[in-house]
Design an enzyme around this catalytic site. Sequence first.
Site, PDB file in Angstrom:
ATOM      1  N   HIS A 283       0.830  -1.204   0.000  1.00  0.00           N
ATOM      2  CA  HIS A 283       0.000   0.000   0.000  1.00  0.00           C
ATOM      3  C   HIS A 283       0.872   1.264   0.000  1.00  0.00           C
ATOM      4  O   HIS A 283       0.721   2.126   0.866  1.00  0.00           O
ATOM      5  CB  HIS A 283      -0.942   0.067   1.211  1.00  0.00           C
ATOM      6  CG  HIS A 283      -1.764  -1.146   1.445  1.00  0.00           C
ATOM      7  ND1 HIS A 283      -2.577  -1.689   0.484  1.00  0.00           N
ATOM      8  CD2 HIS A 283      -1.920  -1.920   2.548  1.00  0.00           C
ATOM      9  CE1 HIS A 283      -3.190  -2.754   0.996  1.00  0.00           C
ATOM     10  NE2 HIS A 283      -2.810  -2.914   2.236  1.00  0.00           N
ATOM     11  N   ASP A 334      -4.708  -9.460  -0.112  1.00  0.00           N
ATOM     12  CA  ASP A 334      -4.791  -8.724   1.150  1.00  0.00           C
ATOM     13  C   ASP A 334      -5.958  -9.168   2.044  1.00  0.00           C
ATOM     14  O   ASP A 334      -5.896 -10.218   2.665  1.00  0.00           O
ATOM     15  CB  ASP A 334      -4.847  -7.221   0.818  1.00  0.00           C
ATOM     16  CG  ASP A 334      -4.670  -6.339   2.049  1.00  0.00           C
ATOM     17  OD1 ASP A 334      -4.462  -6.877   3.141  1.00  0.00           O
ATOM     18  OD2 ASP A 334      -4.727  -5.096   1.910  1.00  0.00           O
TER      19      ASP A 334
END
Length: 469
Positions: A283, A334
Amino acid sequence: MTTRQLLASQALLPQGWARDVLLQWDDGGRLVAVQADATAVAAGVPRAIGPVLPGMPNLHSHAFQRGFAGLTEYRSVAPGEDPADGDSFWSWRSLMYRFALRLSPDTLEAIATQLYIEMLRAGYTSVCEFHYVHHEADGKPYADAAEMSLRLLRAAQRVGIGMTLLPVLYQTAGFGGKTAQADQRRFLHDTDAMLSLLARLAPACAQAGARLGLAPHSLRAVPPQSLAHAVAGLHALDAGAPVHIHIAEQQREVDDCIAWSGTRPVAWLLDHAEVDARWCLVHATHMDWDERRRLAHSGAVAGICPTTEANLGDGVFDAAPYLQQGGAWGIGSDSHASVSVTEELRLFEYGQRLALQRRNVLASEAHAQVADRLWLDAVAGGARASGRAVGGLAVGQQADFLVLDGAHPALAGLDGPRALAVHVFGNHGHETLAEVHTAGRCRVQHGRHPLLAEAGPRFAAARASLLTD
Ligand SMILES: [Zn+2]
């Protein structure tokens, strides 16, 4: 040592598409030959039923979160939040914590087993497990401190997916050493306890064919001294071991980092750690132009998780300038809001189109087909982040590969590049994928995995035991 082999009429090699490719691998599942234009030497070799692709590494997974995927899509406001601000990542996180507090070794293994089967069916051939629920519900270590990690390893081994295990170091609730909260008690280690856990896990990972690394959770959760000490300890154990960190997922995280240090998180990390090709910055969503340039040149991998980042309202990774500077990247599922290689790649490209009001943003001079470029980049970056030899169809790499279904109406009559474009952008789910092989062994055929019938009911029972009212 016997050699196993397959002839592909078309195969996507690291340099692009090739015809009549003979793949040969040894008993250990390593490719020992990848030869194009090989029809003359391949008489009698079994033929793939469609174009062959390198298997996709999944560079970011929190396995247990699959247990509540899809169940947080309603309005809620976390304690202390202003309802006028609307729902946010932080309210999702409080629901995730409630789920994590109920998890047991058995329920974790049941969820991971089902998830890893789903990953294989989607074309993920290996996974980086960013694993942070380590301890008993009261926060004390299990009798074997590695209990939860070993359950993940066992799930991966049974299912046949490759693994990079990344135990998470978690110490504080925010920048500047803010004391951890009660609901984070299952995640916490002091740095020496984490290094002991790594030493305990190293032989188990070696035996399972997995790679061991470390995941300092984030700059929020790991103070600078601990970060330096833990990374040095990991690299004393294994100099090439991967290091993954959540870095700049939310604007609030960037604001808090600036308030603490005067610097944005990616810049802070690049200033204070030797960030190189062993690192994966998960991220790296919010970067300014200088951070983007420095990260691209560091050799580290940007871990992009498009469906989770969309689900959590994180923001859009500005990919074009990063890729133009040669930045490495890969994809992760994720939170497992979706378990689909093609959906991650498609959404990555579509995010850029929506932001820039253009088409085919991530096509390149070398690869006019967007899907070719996306697939090859994500395999190369995913392999680097995994610290495993899963970098595609080349000698010395693992025989992790996918066979598209050349007989499926959506792909019939198309050449390799067009078939891959339809597979990625035509959205036929897993239907256009005929076979998934890891380490030279076929694990999934037309969606079927040998453990599917057993794993499904166990997953459902585990989830039922974990859901709060
Ligand atoms: Zn994550």
